[in-house]
Design an enzyme around this catalytic site. Structure first.
Site, short mmCIF file in Angstrom:
data_model
loop_
_atom_site.label_atom_id
_atom_site.label_comp_id
_atom_site.label_asym_id
_atom_site.label_seq_id
_atom_site.Cartn_x
_atom_site.Cartn_y
_atom_site.Cartn_z
N THR A 1 0.84 -1.20 0.00
CA THR A 1 0.00 0.00 0.00
C THR A 1 0.88 1.25 0.00
O THR A 1 2.08 1.17 0.26
CB THR A 1 -0.91 0.02 1.25
OG1 THR A 1 -0.09 0.22 2.41
CG2 THR A 1 -1.71 -1.28 1.38
N HIS B 1 1.16 3.36 2.20
CA HIS B 1 1.51 3.75 3.58
C HIS B 1 3.02 4.03 3.70
O HIS B 1 3.42 4.99 4.37
CB HIS B 1 1.10 2.64 4.55
CG HIS B 1 1.37 2.95 5.98
ND1 HIS B 1 0.63 3.87 6.70
CD2 HIS B 1 2.31 2.48 6.85
CE1 HIS B 1 1.09 3.95 7.93
NE2 HIS B 1 2.12 3.11 8.05
#
Length: 174
Positions: A97, A99
Site C-alpha cells: 500500500t 503507507h
C-alpha cells in the site's frame, strides 16, 4: 540516511567529541521492526561509548512508530536545551500500500524542518527499504550498522555547532 559514509560493513572511524564533558545526545527509536531498530540503536550507543560518552549523557527512549520520531525530536529541541545532537532511528519496509510513502514523506520532511531551525542537529537514522533482508543488512549485517553511522554523523554535526558557536565573537578570517 543523513550519513554518506557507506561503510559497507567496514570499521567506522569514530571522531573525537570536541567538548566531551558537555556532550549530550538524545536517541529516539521507533518500536516497529524492533529486531532492526534495536540493533541500530545499540550501534549508535556503542559508537557514542567508544567516543567517550557515558550513559548519563545519552537519553534513549522508544516511540510507537516512525512518524512519532519527528514529534520526539521536536520535543527534545524544546525541552532539552542542552542536547547537542538528536538521532532518530526507525525502519520502514515497503509493503503493498502507499503507507510506506506517507510515512517516509512525513519523517523526512519533518526532520528537514527541524534541522532548518539550526538548533541541535537531528540525524536521520531511518531505514527505508524494500524488504526485511535489506533492513538486516544495514542493521549490523553485511552493509554495516547505519545506527552507528548516524552516531558518527551526530558527533561530527555537534562538533560543527561547537565550532560555529566559538566563532560568534571573532572574525571568520584573519
Amino acid at each position: 540516511m543523513s550519513t554518506i559514509l557507506n561503510t559497507n560493513g567496514a570499521t567506522l572511524e569514530i571522531p573525537r567529541v570536541m567538548e566531551p564533558d558537555n556532550f549530550k545526545c538524545a536517541i529516539f527509536t521507533a518500536e516497529w521492526n524492533p529486531t532492526v531498530t534495536d540493533a541500530l540503536r545499540d550501534g549508535a550507543i556503542d559508537v557514542l561509548h567508544k567516543a567517550g560518552i557515558n550513559d548519563n549523557a545519552i537519553f534513549s527512549h522508544s516511540v510507537p512508530g516512525t512518524v512519532e520520531l519527528v514529534n520526539a525530536a521536536a520535543m527534545a529541541l524544546t525541552h532539552m536545551p542542552d542536547v547537542n545532537a538528536i538521532i532518530i532511528i526507525g525502519c520502514v519496509i515497503r509493503g503493498d500500500t502507499p503507507h510506506f510513502d506517507y510515512v517516509c514523506d512525513i519523517v523526512s520532511q519533518g526532520t528537514a524542518q527541524l534541522n532548518a531551525l539550526g538548533k541541535a542537529p537531528v540525524i536521520f537514522g531511518v531505514l527505508t527499504v524494500d524488504n526485511d533482508q535489506q533492513a538486516l543488512d544495514r542493521a549490523g549485517g553485511v552493509l554495516g550498522n547505519k545506527g552507528a553511522e548516524a552516531a558518527v554523523a551526530a558527533i561530527k554535526m555537534a562538533n560543527l555547532h561547537t565550532t560555529a558557536a566559538s566563532l560568534r565573537y571573532t572574525a571568520f578570517r584573519q
